[in-house]
Design an enzyme around this catalytic site. Sequence first.
Site, PDB file in Angstrom:
ATOM      1  N   SER A  40      -1.755 -15.979  43.949  1.00 41.75           N
ATOM      2  CA  SER A  40      -2.695 -14.806  44.318  1.00 41.75           C
ATOM      3  C   SER A  40      -4.174 -15.053  43.684  1.00 41.75           C
ATOM      4  CB  SER A  40      -2.224 -13.379  43.935  1.00 41.75           C
ATOM      5  OG  SER A  40      -1.780 -13.478  42.368  1.00 41.75           O
ATOM      6  N   HIS A 246      -5.672  -8.308  38.772  1.00 43.22           N
ATOM      7  CA  HIS A 246      -6.420  -9.434  39.621  1.00 43.22           C
ATOM      8  C   HIS A 246      -7.839  -9.209  39.722  1.00 43.22           C
ATOM      9  CE1 HIS A 246      -2.289  -9.896  41.398  1.00 43.22           C
ATOM     10  NE2 HIS A 246      -2.610 -11.152  41.571  1.00 43.22           N
TER      11      HIS A 246
END
Length: 264
Positions: A40, A246
């Site tokens: 990711s 993230h």
Amino acid sequence: MSVRTFWASVSTLAIGAVAVLGLAQPASAAGANYVALGDSYSSGVGAGSYTSESGDCLRSTKSYPYLWAAANAPSSFTSVACSGATTSSVSSGQLGALSSSTTLVSVTAGGNDVGFADVMQTCVLQSEATCVARVNTAVSQAQNTLPAKLDSLYSGIHTRSPQAHVVVLGYPRFYKLSGSCIAGLTETERGAINNASEILNGVIAKRAANAGFTFSSVVDEFTGHELCSGDPWLHSVTLPITNSYHPKAVGQSNGYLPAFRSVA
């Protein structure tokens, strides 16, 4: 040597130097066949602007591979990075994008192998002691089982693209200790998570070096922009939950992109 001959020689050398210094990198980038692999952090989860074809892999046009390709116009560009990818799923599901003509590869992998998402969920929802114990388990996995998995992945990349320049990128340091956060995880938990990320990066860097690949850390780029810094380039716990921990779009453009560009 006459004066005229001397200056003609100097001019020739100068033109050659300009060609080497000024044109080599853009020409190399323009001629690159670039493939982005990984999890990711390479697909761009958290950056938004996901491509429709990527589905649950959540590949973002604001991720560093897309940004680099847009700026450098390589001969070809493919990103097969996917949210949730492990070293084994990169090996089994992404290496088909590589070929003997691939000249540039980027990859992030290893975080999911040690249960990164579960670590963060445990630390957010459970006690400090449980959090630290889960972090320690991840550290043990990084030190004892991850190296062989990375070796296998890197060997697969080299086999398919033996002439490629392979750039392995690491993960950020997540927290600024004694920072601006007044709620959430304790300093002990934040410190344990930071220590685990440093160990993980160290393992990845060593295996990349052993494979003859280039490791590029993103820790320097994110320093001053960790969680609790006051200007974080990372999402904290947020909705959608997949964005949590993230990089934001700015983390991709100002963090990962410079780290990749400096060695690509």
